[in-house]
Design an enzyme around this catalytic site. Sequence first.
Site, PDB file in Angstrom:
ATOM      1  N   HIS A   1      40.727  66.130-108.815  1.00 30.18           N
ATOM      2  CA  HIS A   1      41.472  66.922-109.809  1.00 30.18           C
ATOM      3  C   HIS A   1      40.855  68.319-109.834  1.00 30.18           C
ATOM      4  CE1 HIS A   1      42.839  63.056-112.032  1.00 30.18           C
ATOM      5  NE2 HIS A   1      43.745  63.455-111.161  1.00 30.18           N
ATOM      6  N   SER A   2      41.636  69.280-109.353  1.00 31.78           N
ATOM      7  CA  SER A   2      41.048  70.575-108.998  1.00 31.78           C
ATOM      8  C   SER A   2      40.462  71.344-110.172  1.00 31.78           C
ATOM      9  CB  SER A   2      42.096  71.418-108.276  1.00 31.78           C
ATOM     10  OG  SER A   2      43.331  71.397-108.931  1.00 31.78           O
ATOM     11  N   ARG A   3      40.993  71.184-111.372  1.00 35.57           N
ATOM     12  CA  ARG A   3      40.521  72.011-112.485  1.00 35.57           C
ATOM     13  C   ARG A   3      39.189  71.526-113.063  1.00 35.57           C
ATOM     14  NH1 ARG A   3      45.239  70.649-116.915  1.00 35.57           N
ATOM     15  NH2 ARG A   3      44.759  68.464-117.324  1.00 35.57           N
ATOM     16  N   GLU A   4      38.711  70.394-112.605  1.00 36.93           N
ATOM     17  CA  GLU A   4      37.466  69.834-113.149  1.00 36.93           C
ATOM     18  C   GLU A   4      36.280  70.462-112.421  1.00 36.93           C
ATOM     19  OE1 GLU A   4      38.219  65.598-112.836  1.00 36.93           O
ATOM     20  OE2 GLU A   4      40.006  65.767-114.077  1.00 36.93           O
TER      21      GLU A   4
ATOM     22  N   ARG B   1      45.801  70.787-111.915  1.00 42.35           N
ATOM     23  CA  ARG B   1      45.143  69.495-111.676  1.00 42.35           C
ATOM     24  C   ARG B   1      45.557  68.829-110.362  1.00 42.35           C
ATOM     25  NH1 ARG B   1      44.291  64.418-115.050  1.00 42.35           N
ATOM     26  NH2 ARG B   1      45.496  62.740-114.137  1.00 42.35           N
TER      27      ARG B   1
ATOM     28  N   ASN C   1      45.192  61.110-108.027  1.00 37.58           N
ATOM     29  CA  ASN C   1      44.528  59.899-108.527  1.00 37.58           C
ATOM     30  C   ASN C   1      45.522  58.917-109.144  1.00 37.58           C
ATOM     31  OD1 ASN C   1      42.185  58.340-108.804  1.00 37.58           O
ATOM     32  ND2 ASN C   1      41.930  58.949-110.958  1.00 37.58           N
ATOM     33  N   ARG C   2      46.785  59.051-108.772  1.00 36.94           N
ATOM     34  CA  ARG C   2      47.797  58.037-109.088  1.00 36.94           C
ATOM     35  C   ARG C   2      48.595  57.688-107.842  1.00 36.94           C
ATOM     36  NH1 ARG C   2      45.084  58.574-112.907  1.00 36.94           N
ATOM     37  NH2 ARG C   2      45.605  58.666-115.121  1.00 36.94           N
TER      38      ARG C   2
ATOM     39  N   HIS D   1      34.798  62.631-111.385  1.00 34.33           N
ATOM     40  CA  HIS D   1      35.693  63.476-112.196  1.00 34.33           C
ATOM     41  C   HIS D   1      34.882  64.077-113.343  1.00 34.33           C
ATOM     42  CE1 HIS D   1      39.718  61.782-110.792  1.00 34.33           C
ATOM     43  NE2 HIS D   1      38.842  60.993-110.176  1.00 34.33           N
ATOM     44  N   SER D   2      35.572  64.813-114.223  1.00 39.44           N
ATOM     45  CA  SER D   2      34.998  65.193-115.508  1.00 39.44           C
ATOM     46  C   SER D   2      36.153  65.167-116.518  1.00 39.44           C
ATOM     47  CB  SER D   2      34.360  66.576-115.417  1.00 39.44           C
ATOM     48  OG  SER D   2      35.323  67.578-115.204  1.00 39.44           O
ATOM     49  N   TYR D   3      35.973  65.052-117.764  1.00 39.26           N
ATOM     50  CA  TYR D   3      34.844  65.318-118.570  1.00 39.26           C
ATOM     51  C   TYR D   3      34.817  64.370-119.780  1.00 39.26           C
ATOM     52  CZ  TYR D   3      38.069  67.612-121.857  1.00 39.26           C
ATOM     53  OH  TYR D   3      39.088  67.864-122.732  1.00 39.26           O
TER      54      TYR D   3
ATOM     55  N   TYR E   1      42.527  53.224-120.452  1.00 34.92           N
ATOM     56  CA  TYR E   1      43.859  52.601-120.606  1.00 34.92           C
ATOM     57  C   TYR E   1      44.309  52.173-119.219  1.00 34.92           C
ATOM     58  CZ  TYR E   1      44.744  57.445-119.332  1.00 34.92           C
ATOM     59  OH  TYR E   1      44.679  58.667-118.720  1.00 34.92           O
TER      60      TYR E   1
ATOM     61  N   GLU F   1      33.152  60.058-115.023  1.00 32.16           N
ATOM     62  CA  GLU F   1      33.693  61.197-115.773  1.00 32.16           C
ATOM     63  C   GLU F   1      32.472  61.930-116.301  1.00 32.16           C
ATOM     64  OE1 GLU F   1      36.670  62.398-116.565  1.00 32.16           O
ATOM     65  OE2 GLU F   1      38.067  60.836-115.957  1.00 32.16           O
TER      66      GLU F   1
END
Lengths: 94, 309
Positions: free
Chosen positions: B69-72, B127, B144-145, B196-198, B248, B270
């Site tokens: 996820h690029s924005r992380e 993302r 990631n889906r 990942h984050s966060y 979830y 995360e």
Amino acid sequence: EQLFVGDQVLRVVASSEEQIALLRALGEQVELQVDFWRDPTKPGRPADLRVPFSRLQAVKIFLESHGISYSIMIEDVQQLLDEEKRTMMLSRRM
Amino acid sequence: ERRANQFNFASYHTLEEIYDWMDTLVADHPNLVSKIQIGESYEKRPLYVLKFSTGGSNRPAVWLDTGIHSREWVTQATGVWTANKLAEDYGHDPTVTSLLDTVDIFFEIVTNPDGYAFTHSSNRLWRKTRSINAGSSCIGVDPNRNWDAGFGDAGSSSNPCSETYHGPYAHSESEVKSIVDFIKSHGNVKALISIHSYSQMLMFPYGYKRTPAPDHEELNELAKKAVSDLAAVYGTKYTYGSIADTIYLAAGTTVDWAYENGVKYSYTFELRDTGRYGFLLPSSQIIPTATETWPALLDILVHVQQHPY
């Protein structure tokens, strides 16, 4: 370049499964353009949502009218982005 | 003369800077680190993986990836720090030395380079991938889906405008397919850790169903130890458990695919959140984040080394 002037990130804490369902429904309302940074999961666990400036009032009214508690996590997203950019430029110059 | 130790690990960097740094890391540690290309992104950027190996033939391997996820951004930055740490510690730290004397590590630091470049040029909060979706004006798939593990089920969206759009079919994204092909062709990957984050979590399969994984108990015990050792550094508290229990139901994730394809030790991190910045974590927190993550990662790596299967 997309700017985020005035956008806020709200930290929302749902107190019940019903409120979580409401938050998920909020995310599905395309016109509100809500971007979940941290998804609603369980009661008591925070969810973070970025809300465009133009939709802030509508989203806050939605949360307040359903008794969902929230606080402002980031006041102005663009301010942080500008700061981030400054830091990177400084680092590159060094 | 450029050397990796002149790189500022406490700053965020562009894709080009990270790719350049990979070359200096390889140049500085030619007997340990090499760079391989496993494919191309949608926009034809190379997908680079750092291979840490001290020799041998098709040794048991660990796959690490950061930044799907690029924005992380703290994730890719932690990846850079961690790769450097592995290289620097080999030959000096007995745990890392023993590990790399028996296990190969493959490390993809920028798993979604198109998205990452886009976060620097156009939209810092992007993302997804940057693939075009037929019949929609909305761009990108949530990588990631997009994996073939409960693909399209709960916790993923069929709407191309959603941040969790699963894509038209499993492995439609070249960023995902390239990893699938690599891990399958390698055939001896024993662990996969996708970072990942966060939200401060350490999770393991399953995400697409609530059924406990056959190795649930072992994975849970190892996660417990890892988050405890992480917390010992700065007191950062993590939750842990299966994805479905901890957050979830989320279908089509990396770790579920890995687990269902024989990679027993499949985890997803995360990383840290101060509760104030989210994806905009200040660069001053990169090194603290990476530093506290290191012992947790090492716990998993050592466990993999000591529990062959």
